[in-house]
Design an enzyme around this catalytic site. Structure first.
Site, PDB file in Angstrom:
ATOM      1  N   HIS A 269      -7.707   4.721   7.198  1.00  0.00           N
ATOM      2  CA  HIS A 269      -9.201   4.132   6.657  1.00  0.00           C
ATOM      3  C   HIS A 269      -9.229   2.569   6.540  1.00  0.00           C
ATOM      4  O   HIS A 269      -7.663   2.354   6.984  1.00  0.00           O
ATOM      5  CB  HIS A 269      -8.871   5.269   4.859  1.00  0.00           C
ATOM      6  CG  HIS A 269      -8.083   4.577   4.251  1.00  0.00           C
ATOM      7  ND1 HIS A 269      -7.031   4.795   4.396  1.00  0.00           N
ATOM      8  CD2 HIS A 269      -8.404   3.920   3.701  1.00  0.00           C
ATOM      9  CE1 HIS A 269      -6.710   4.384   3.742  1.00  0.00           C
ATOM     10  NE2 HIS A 269      -6.696   3.587   2.675  1.00  0.00           N
TER      11      HIS A 269
ATOM     12  N   GLU B  17      -7.184  -2.847   7.723  1.00  0.00           N
ATOM     13  CA  GLU B  17      -7.055  -3.728   6.339  1.00  0.00           C
ATOM     14  C   GLU B  17      -5.346  -4.805   6.480  1.00  0.00           C
ATOM     15  O   GLU B  17      -6.005  -5.777   5.538  1.00  0.00           O
ATOM     16  CB  GLU B  17      -6.531  -2.271   4.946  1.00  0.00           C
ATOM     17  CG  GLU B  17      -7.344  -1.408   4.527  1.00  0.00           C
ATOM     18  CD  GLU B  17      -5.975  -0.297   3.575  1.00  0.00           C
ATOM     19  OE1 GLU B  17      -5.076  -0.517   2.897  1.00  0.00           O
ATOM     20  OE2 GLU B  17      -7.345   0.049   3.688  1.00  0.00           O
TER      21      GLU B  17
ATOM     22  N   HIS C 233      -2.580   0.581  -3.411  1.00  0.00           N
ATOM     23  CA  HIS C 233      -3.139   1.268  -3.561  1.00  0.00           C
ATOM     24  C   HIS C 233      -3.840   1.514  -4.924  1.00  0.00           C
ATOM     25  O   HIS C 233      -3.479   2.082  -5.940  1.00  0.00           O
ATOM     26  CB  HIS C 233      -1.772   2.127  -3.468  1.00  0.00           C
ATOM     27  CG  HIS C 233      -2.459   3.703  -2.899  1.00  0.00           C
ATOM     28  ND1 HIS C 233      -2.831   3.954  -1.773  1.00  0.00           N
ATOM     29  CD2 HIS C 233      -1.986   5.014  -3.984  1.00  0.00           C
ATOM     30  CE1 HIS C 233      -3.714   5.606  -1.665  1.00  0.00           C
ATOM     31  NE2 HIS C 233      -2.910   5.721  -2.983  1.00  0.00           N
TER      32      HIS C 233
ATOM     33  N   GLU D 112       0.262   4.639   1.633  1.00  0.00           N
ATOM     34  CA  GLU D 112       0.089   5.336   3.088  1.00  0.00           C
ATOM     35  C   GLU D 112       0.934   5.330   3.806  1.00  0.00           C
ATOM     36  O   GLU D 112       1.468   6.397   4.737  1.00  0.00           O
ATOM     37  CB  GLU D 112      -1.440   6.218   4.145  1.00  0.00           C
ATOM     38  CG  GLU D 112      -2.067   5.955   2.471  1.00  0.00           C
ATOM     39  CD  GLU D 112      -2.843   5.102   1.099  1.00  0.00           C
ATOM     40  OE1 GLU D 112      -2.309   4.064   1.586  1.00  0.00           O
ATOM     41  OE2 GLU D 112      -4.173   5.629   1.153  1.00  0.00           O
TER      42      GLU D 112
ATOM     43  N   HIS E 150      -1.557   1.223   6.630  1.00  0.00           N
ATOM     44  CA  HIS E 150      -1.809   2.449   7.230  1.00  0.00           C
ATOM     45  C   HIS E 150      -3.091   2.031   9.064  1.00  0.00           C
ATOM     46  O   HIS E 150      -3.543   0.396   8.467  1.00  0.00           O
ATOM     47  CB  HIS E 150      -2.660   3.184   6.682  1.00  0.00           C
ATOM     48  CG  HIS E 150      -3.106   2.911   5.777  1.00  0.00           C
ATOM     49  ND1 HIS E 150      -4.871   2.336   6.549  1.00  0.00           N
ATOM     50  CD2 HIS E 150      -3.370   2.528   4.524  1.00  0.00           C
ATOM     51  CE1 HIS E 150      -5.656   1.815   5.521  1.00  0.00           C
ATOM     52  NE2 HIS E 150      -4.372   2.147   3.715  1.00  0.00           N
TER      53      HIS E 150
ATOM     54  N   ASP F 116       0.871  -1.149  -0.402  1.00  0.00           N
ATOM     55  CA  ASP F 116       0.275   0.410   0.458  1.00  0.00           C
ATOM     56  C   ASP F 116       0.924   1.123  -0.260  1.00  0.00           C
ATOM     57  O   ASP F 116       2.202   0.637  -0.210  1.00  0.00           O
ATOM     58  CB  ASP F 116      -1.075   0.117   1.301  1.00  0.00           C
ATOM     59  CG  ASP F 116      -2.345   0.294   1.344  1.00  0.00           C
ATOM     60  OD1 ASP F 116      -2.453   1.524  -0.164  1.00  0.00           O
ATOM     61  OD2 ASP F 116      -3.345   0.181   1.876  1.00  0.00           O
TER      62      ASP F 116
HETATM   63 ZN   LIG Z   1      -4.576   1.604   2.313  1.00  0.00          ZN
END
Ligand SMILES: [Zn+2]
Length: 272
Positions: free
Chosen positions: A116, A134, A60, A10, A104, A8
């Protein structure tokens, strides 16, 4: 030893602003290069520790961030979207370990860069009553295939979420989040060293690491920011309403729960 990496953006070191992770913004081209460099550092470390096959899934946004022209020649890359298993496309029982890179925290966690879960529509996601980031959601899919999550990189709260939700992965804190959009960041030489140490530790503890397995039936609960999103998710047969913005689904196994979660979000793409 076969390693699966879900990457990902972030939680990549240096990333602090949404302009760093949004295609089309001025800074994005720079940061996708840094993402590629950091994923390459993980691949290099895994190869040093004896990995023979490495698959990286770009996880991502549109999932085509990693630059193939700069990507490590000894790994292979899954690029593009949509793909049915999204951030976990390509996972199966042939892998020995899963690494989460650039992850994240879940929404609502303080001191977490761009917290998120999957999309901005999700207020929270729970599996069998437990809040999931996640890492938790994706790690259980790895668990469904019998594969443990051995490594998580990101800010301190991305690592904390993953450790709370999964069976004891090694965490590498590549930056220290101060707010959603600020962090103490380190030069890449420091990050590369932390990654090398983390990967080594993760592979050393692999023989004692257990996959995170959710036995069926599995209850999925999703709360959205807006009630219209719950209403749309109720189009899925078997989905039930918990309250105005929250839906629940009882799946026969975790794979089904994950697919229903994906479908509930897909129905809501474009819903405001
Ligand atoms: Zn993510």
């Amino acid at each position: 030893m076969k390693i699966y990496i879900s990457a990902d953006m972030e939680g990549i070191s240096g990333v602090v602003s949404s302009s760093h992770v949004e295609a089309g913004s001025g800074e994005y081209e720079r940061f996708r290069r840094l993402m590629t460099r950091e994923v390459n550092a993980v691949i290099e470390a895994a190869l040093e520790c004896g990995a023979s096959e490495i698959v990286v899934n770009d996880s991502h946004n549109k999932m085509d961030n990693i630059l193939i022209e700069e990507f490590h020649p000894k790994a292979c890359l899954i690029s593009g979207s949509p793909k049915p298993l999204s951030m976990m496309q390509g996972i199966d029982e042939t892998f020995d370990a899963v690494f989460f890179v650039g992850y994240h925290a879940r929404p609502g966690v303080a001191e977490a860069i761009m917290d998120h879960t999957y999309t901005g529509t999700v207020m929270y996601a729970k599996i069998n009553g437990k809040l999931m980031s996640e890492a938790g959601l994706n790690g259980r899919l790895a668990g469904y295939f019998g594969v443990p999550v051995a490594l998580v990189t990101g800010d301190q709260n991305a690592v904390k979420c993953a450790k709370d939700e999964l069976n004891d992965p090694v965490g590498v804190v590549v930056k220290e989040a101060i707010t959603r959009y600020s962090a103490k960041v380190y030069p890449f030489d420091v990050v590369r060293e932390k990654i090398r140490e983390g990967v080594k530790k993760a592979i050393e503890k692999l023989p004692n690491l257990k996959p995170t397995v959710e036995q069926g039936p599995v209850e999925l609960e999703v709360s959205f920011y807006r009630s219209i999103m719950a209403d749309m998710a109720l189009l899925i047969p078997g989905m039930a309403k918990k309250d105005g913005r929250t839906v629940v689904y009882t799946a026969k196994d975790y794979l089904e729960a994950y697919k229903v979660f994906r479908a509930a979000l897909a129905i809501n793409s474009g819903v405001q």
